[in-house]
Structure formats: structure tokens, C-alpha cells
Design a protein around this motif. Structure first.
Motif, PDB file in Angstrom:
ATOM      1  N   ALA A  80       0.876  -1.171   0.000  1.00  0.00           N
ATOM      2  CA  ALA A  80       0.000   0.000   0.000  1.00  0.00           C
ATOM      3  C   ALA A  80       0.911   1.218   0.000  1.00  0.00           C
ATOM      4  O   ALA A  80       1.703   1.401   0.933  1.00  0.00           O
ATOM      5  CB  ALA A  80      -0.865  -0.003   1.247  1.00  0.00           C
ATOM      6  N   THR A  81       0.847   2.010  -1.062  1.00  0.00           N
ATOM      7  CA  THR A  81       1.630   3.252  -1.111  1.00  0.00           C
ATOM      8  C   THR A  81       0.674   4.398  -1.412  1.00  0.00           C
ATOM      9  O   THR A  81       0.004   4.404  -2.451  1.00  0.00           O
ATOM     10  CB  THR A  81       2.747   3.158  -2.178  1.00  0.00           C
ATOM     11  OG1 THR A  81       3.598   2.059  -1.845  1.00  0.00           O
ATOM     12  CG2 THR A  81       3.587   4.439  -2.208  1.00  0.00           C
ATOM     13  N   LEU A  82       0.583   5.328  -0.475  1.00  0.00           N
ATOM     14  CA  LEU A  82      -0.370   6.439  -0.586  1.00  0.00           C
ATOM     15  C   LEU A  82       0.380   7.757  -0.689  1.00  0.00           C
ATOM     16  O   LEU A  82       1.473   7.901  -0.129  1.00  0.00           O
ATOM     17  CB  LEU A  82      -1.268   6.492   0.658  1.00  0.00           C
ATOM     18  CG  LEU A  82      -2.053   5.230   1.020  1.00  0.00           C
ATOM     19  CD1 LEU A  82      -2.896   5.467   2.284  1.00  0.00           C
ATOM     20  CD2 LEU A  82      -2.956   4.798  -0.136  1.00  0.00           C
ATOM     21  N   VAL A  83      -0.202   8.708  -1.398  1.00  0.00           N
ATOM     22  CA  VAL A  83       0.375  10.052  -1.450  1.00  0.00           C
ATOM     23  C   VAL A  83      -0.702  11.084  -1.111  1.00  0.00           C
ATOM     24  O   VAL A  83      -1.899  10.809  -1.202  1.00  0.00           O
ATOM     25  CB  VAL A  83       0.979  10.400  -2.841  1.00  0.00           C
ATOM     26  CG1 VAL A  83       2.148   9.500  -3.170  1.00  0.00           C
ATOM     27  CG2 VAL A  83      -0.083  10.326  -3.925  1.00  0.00           C
ATOM     28  N   LEU A  84      -0.203  12.235  -0.723  1.00  0.00           N
ATOM     29  CA  LEU A  84      -1.067  13.345  -0.349  1.00  0.00           C
ATOM     30  C   LEU A  84      -0.565  14.552  -1.129  1.00  0.00           C
ATOM     31  O   LEU A  84       0.643  14.830  -1.114  1.00  0.00           O
ATOM     32  CB  LEU A  84      -0.870  13.578   1.149  1.00  0.00           C
ATOM     33  CG  LEU A  84      -1.881  14.398   1.922  1.00  0.00           C
ATOM     34  CD1 LEU A  84      -3.259  13.759   1.805  1.00  0.00           C
ATOM     35  CD2 LEU A  84      -1.450  14.438   3.394  1.00  0.00           C
ATOM     36  N   GLU A  85      -1.467  15.248  -1.840  1.00  0.00           N
ATOM     37  CA  GLU A  85      -1.028  16.424  -2.608  1.00  0.00           C
ATOM     38  C   GLU A  85      -1.464  17.711  -1.935  1.00  0.00           C
ATOM     39  O   GLU A  85      -2.531  17.772  -1.316  1.00  0.00           O
ATOM     40  CB  GLU A  85      -1.644  16.374  -4.008  1.00  0.00           C
ATOM     41  CG  GLU A  85      -0.998  15.377  -4.924  1.00  0.00           C
ATOM     42  CD  GLU A  85      -1.579  15.463  -6.330  1.00  0.00           C
ATOM     43  OE1 GLU A  85      -1.685  16.593  -6.862  1.00  0.00           O
ATOM     44  OE2 GLU A  85      -1.954  14.415  -6.863  1.00  0.00           O
ATOM     45  N   ARG A  86      -0.639  18.720  -2.062  1.00  0.00           N
ATOM     46  CA  ARG A  86      -1.002  20.077  -1.648  1.00  0.00           C
ATOM     47  C   ARG A  86      -0.468  21.028  -2.707  1.00  0.00           C
ATOM     48  O   ARG A  86       0.687  20.871  -3.147  1.00  0.00           O
ATOM     49  CB  ARG A  86      -0.362  20.443  -0.297  1.00  0.00           C
ATOM     50  CG  ARG A  86      -1.038  19.807   0.906  1.00  0.00           C
ATOM     51  CD  ARG A  86      -2.478  20.364   1.110  1.00  0.00           C
ATOM     52  NE  ARG A  86      -3.180  19.668   2.187  1.00  0.00           N
ATOM     53  CZ  ARG A  86      -3.816  18.500   2.094  1.00  0.00           C
ATOM     54  NH1 ARG A  86      -3.850  17.869   0.946  1.00  0.00           N
ATOM     55  NH2 ARG A  86      -4.424  17.969   3.129  1.00  0.00           N
ATOM     56  N   ASP A  87      -1.265  21.993  -3.103  1.00  0.00           N
ATOM     57  CA  ASP A  87      -0.866  22.978  -4.100  1.00  0.00           C
ATOM     58  C   ASP A  87      -0.301  22.297  -5.353  1.00  0.00           C
ATOM     59  O   ASP A  87       0.732  22.719  -5.895  1.00  0.00           O
ATOM     60  CB  ASP A  87       0.195  23.941  -3.528  1.00  0.00           C
ATOM     61  CG  ASP A  87      -0.223  24.516  -2.178  1.00  0.00           C
ATOM     62  OD1 ASP A  87      -1.443  24.722  -1.998  1.00  0.00           O
ATOM     63  OD2 ASP A  87       0.657  24.715  -1.320  1.00  0.00           O
ATOM     64  N   GLY A  88      -0.931  21.203  -5.767  1.00  0.00           N
ATOM     65  CA  GLY A  88      -0.535  20.526  -7.001  1.00  0.00           C
ATOM     66  C   GLY A  88       0.760  19.743  -6.924  1.00  0.00           C
ATOM     67  O   GLY A  88       1.263  19.262  -7.930  1.00  0.00           O
ATOM     68  N   GLU A  89       1.340  19.603  -5.729  1.00  0.00           N
ATOM     69  CA  GLU A  89       2.557  18.773  -5.646  1.00  0.00           C
ATOM     70  C   GLU A  89       2.396  17.726  -4.547  1.00  0.00           C
ATOM     71  O   GLU A  89       1.573  17.888  -3.638  1.00  0.00           O
ATOM     72  CB  GLU A  89       3.793  19.643  -5.382  1.00  0.00           C
ATOM     73  CG  GLU A  89       3.718  20.435  -4.103  1.00  0.00           C
ATOM     74  CD  GLU A  89       4.973  21.256  -3.863  1.00  0.00           C
ATOM     75  OE1 GLU A  89       5.669  21.589  -4.833  1.00  0.00           O
ATOM     76  OE2 GLU A  89       5.239  21.559  -2.688  1.00  0.00           O
TER      77      GLU A  89
END
Ligand SMILES: CC(C)(COP(=O)(O)OP(=O)(O)OC[C@H]1O[C@@H](n2cnc3c(N)ncnc32)[C@H](O)[C@@H]1OP(=O)(O)O)[C@@H](O)C(=O)NCCC(=O)NCCS
Length: 299
Positions: free
Chosen positions: A197-206
Motif C-alpha cells: 500500500a503506497t499512498l500520497v497526499l497532494e497540496r498545491d498541485g505537488e
């Protein structure tokens, strides 16, 4: 004293020694668990078949008195993990521990030049062994565990945490390499491993943060990487990310547990996990054959 590959009977005798030694932090190696069934499952799950790498110390009466094995990750063929050694008692440790490790090292393919073993700080025999081998102690790490019961207290998962995709590779690589330099799996490997399980979180398009974990052979969840991008640290993103990945691993875990390991000196991470009710399960001390600063592992 003889050190040899093990036949079927010697393998069984060796497993009995391993299981007995794993019960106490003073004699266990840190890579395997403490329960017989879980130990067997983890051995069967090693990249290198343990039946092939197992070496046993046999006393003049033919009795197995010690064991060791190793593992080499096919993706990181420069490096070996030594599992054990384990012996019947202190006396057999003094006699066999160093020869057992040397027997493990002798079988390694050419090019495997970095070796590592790990035990609780309470395993003073391992500290002596490492000194005898000329290996270096890395820092102390803490193993933490959360259970389904702990999860009741967690904040909500970040609603916008999403599964990482190949399009995240570049962003993930720079984050991962900054947070865990020299670790055992690259960002590319994390993305390619469908069992993870690999999750990412974006803020301001990055990509502002990521977390990655898997389910181990014994059914326990294992969270090995979590980082917030340097420019986004201290802005409160970590709990939502930790909640998302911990919940996902709990959901997948047959045991209903999530484990992780963190450097004792990593104060922000220790505070984060303790705030989540992750409970200290054990302390670990790594020993390495090569003199390099320890890359951070796990989180
Ligand atoms: C550990 C890490 C993920 C924390 O992320 P962060 O963005 O700094 O954390 P947040 O701002 O979301 O804070 C969450 C909690 O972390 C703890 N925390 C964060 N920074 C801290 C600091 N400098 N000192 C002590 N505690 C800290 C606090 O418990 C905080 O809760 P609070 O806001 O109620 O005080 C981040 O420092 C990181 O990516 N570090 C590099 C990679 C790493 O070490 N990962 C963990 C490896 S095991």
C-alpha cells in the motif's frame, strides 16, 4: 566443532534452537518474531531459501548447538542480512557465534560487501560478537505496534490521501531519497510492488507526503516509510497521512496489527507515533560491517 549445511533432522533441531532463542530479547535476533508459527512463516518468506543458507554448528556428539542464516534482497544485491546466530546457551555462544557468522558470510555471492545484523540492546552477546567482527553499532531503533483497538483513538484519515501511481514516480523519488537515503527499497520498487500500500497526499498541485507499507508473512501490517515533504513539515499533514496508511494496513492485516520501526532520536516521528497510541514493543540495535552513517529505516 563443525559448521555445516543442515540435513532435514538438523534443520528441525536448528528451528527448535531458533524458536527458543527468539523468546528472549537477550538471545533473539531482531528480524524474526517470537512465536514459532510466525518465525516459520517469516523464514519461508525470505528472498533466499533459508533451507539453503542455514548453517549449523554441531558438537562432537553430533548435537546441533547453533544456527545462522542469511538473506540477500534480489533488488539490492550488495547487501546481506544475517539472521541469528542463535545457540543453545552462553557457553555455545562464546564458542560458535563468530564461526557461524563467518560461515554465513563465506557462502555469499561475490559483490555482497555490506552485512548487517540486529538484536535488542539486551543481547550483550551480539554486541560482543559485533566487536569481534569489527562491525559498528548503529543507533537504537524502537519497534512500535498498533492494533485495531488503538485505531479507535485515531483522527480521521486525510480524505484526499490517494493510491500512488506511476505518474508520481519523480516526486516520490525525491521525497523518498531525501527522507530515507540508502534504504533497501527505491521509490520505483515501492510503486512496482502491487502487494504494497503506497499512498500520497497532494497540496498545491505537488506531492506533499507519502507513506508505504505491506503485510508480512505472519499477517502483521508493517509500515516502513512515511514522510512529509520538507516544505510542508510542521503544517499538520502527518496525522492524516499516518491515519490513512495505518487504517489501510490494519484493514489488510490478518493479525489486526501494524508494526513500524523508528530511530530513537527521530523526535518528531516518535512524538507522532506515541500520540497515535502506537505502543513500544521492543528496542533494536543494528550492527553493520561497513562504516557509514545509518540511513533511516522505517516509519
Ligand atoms: C515525522 C514527520 C512525518 C512529521 O511530519 P510533520 O509535518 O513535521 O508533522 P505535523 O506537523 O503533521 O505534526 C504531527 C505531530 O507530529 C509531532 N511533531 C511534529 N514535529 C515535531 C517536532 N519537531 N518535535 C516534536 N514533535 C513533533 C507532534 O506530535 C505533532 O502533533 P501536534 O501538532 O499535536 O504537536 C516528518 O518530520 C518527516 O517527514 N520526517 C522525515 C521522515 C521521517 O523521519 N519519517 C518517519 C520515519 S520513522
Amino acid at each position: 566443532m563443525t559448521i555445516t549445511p543442515a540435513d532435514a533432522a538438523q534443520r528441525d533441531a536448528a528451528i527448535d534452537i531458533v524458536v527458543a532463542a527468539q523468546r528472549s530479547p537477550a538471545t533473539a535476533c531482531a528480524y524474526l518474531g517470537t512465536e514459532a508459527e510466525g518465525i516459520r512463516a517469516e523464514l519461508d518468506d525470505l528472498d533466499t531459501p533459508w533451507q539453503e543458507t542455514l548453517r549449523v554448528a554441531v558438537d562432537p556428539s553430533g548435537r546441533v548447538v547453533g544456527a545462522v542464516l542469511h538473506d540477500v534482497d534480489p533488488e539490492d544485491t550488495m547487501r546481506s542480512w544475517i539472521h541469528g546466530p542463535w545457540t543453545l546457551d552462553d557457553r555455545t555462544w562464546s564458542e560458535h557465534a563468530v564461526p557461524l557468522v563467518r560461515a554465513a558470510l563465506e557462502q555469499l555471492p561475490p559483490g555482497v560487501e555490506r552485512h548487517e545484523l540486529s538484536a535488542a540492546p539486551a543481547h550483550t552477546g551480539m554486541a560482543r560478537l559485533a566487536a569481534d567482527l569489527g562491525w559498528h553499532a548503529t543507533g537504537v531503533s524502537i519497534a512500535y505496534r498498533a492494533t485495531t483497538a488503538t485505531a479507535q483513538r485515531w483522527p480521521a484519515a486525510a480524505p484526499d490521501a490517494r493510491v500512488a501511481t506511476p505518474a508520481d514516480l519523480d516526486a516520490l523519488t525525491s521525497l523518498h531519497d531525501e527522507a530515507f537515503p540508502g534504504t533497501y527499497a527505491s521509490a520505483r520498487q515501492l510503486l512496482a510492488d502491487e502487494a504494497r500500500a503506497t499512498l500520497v497526499l497532494e497540496r498545491d498541485g505537488e506531492v506533499a507526503g507519502y507513506a508505504s507499507g505491506e503485510i508480512q508473512a505472519d499477517g502483521a501490517g508493517y509500515l516502513d516509510f512515511l514522510a512529509i515533504a520538507p516544505g510542508h513539515r510542521g503544517t499538520g499533514l502527518a496525522p492524516g497521512m499516518l491515519s490513512a496508511i495505518s487504517r489501510e494496513l490494519l484493514r489488510r492485516s490478518g493479525q489486526g496489527t501494524v508494526d513500524l520501526v523508528v530511530d530513537e532520536v527521530n523526535a518528531p516521528a516518535v512524538a507522532l507515533y506515541e500520540g497515535f497510541g502506537y505502543v513500544r514493543d521492543a528496542e533494536l540495535l543494528g550492527y553493520r560491517s561497513w562504516p557509514q552513517p545509518q540511513p533511516q529505516r522505517a516509519g
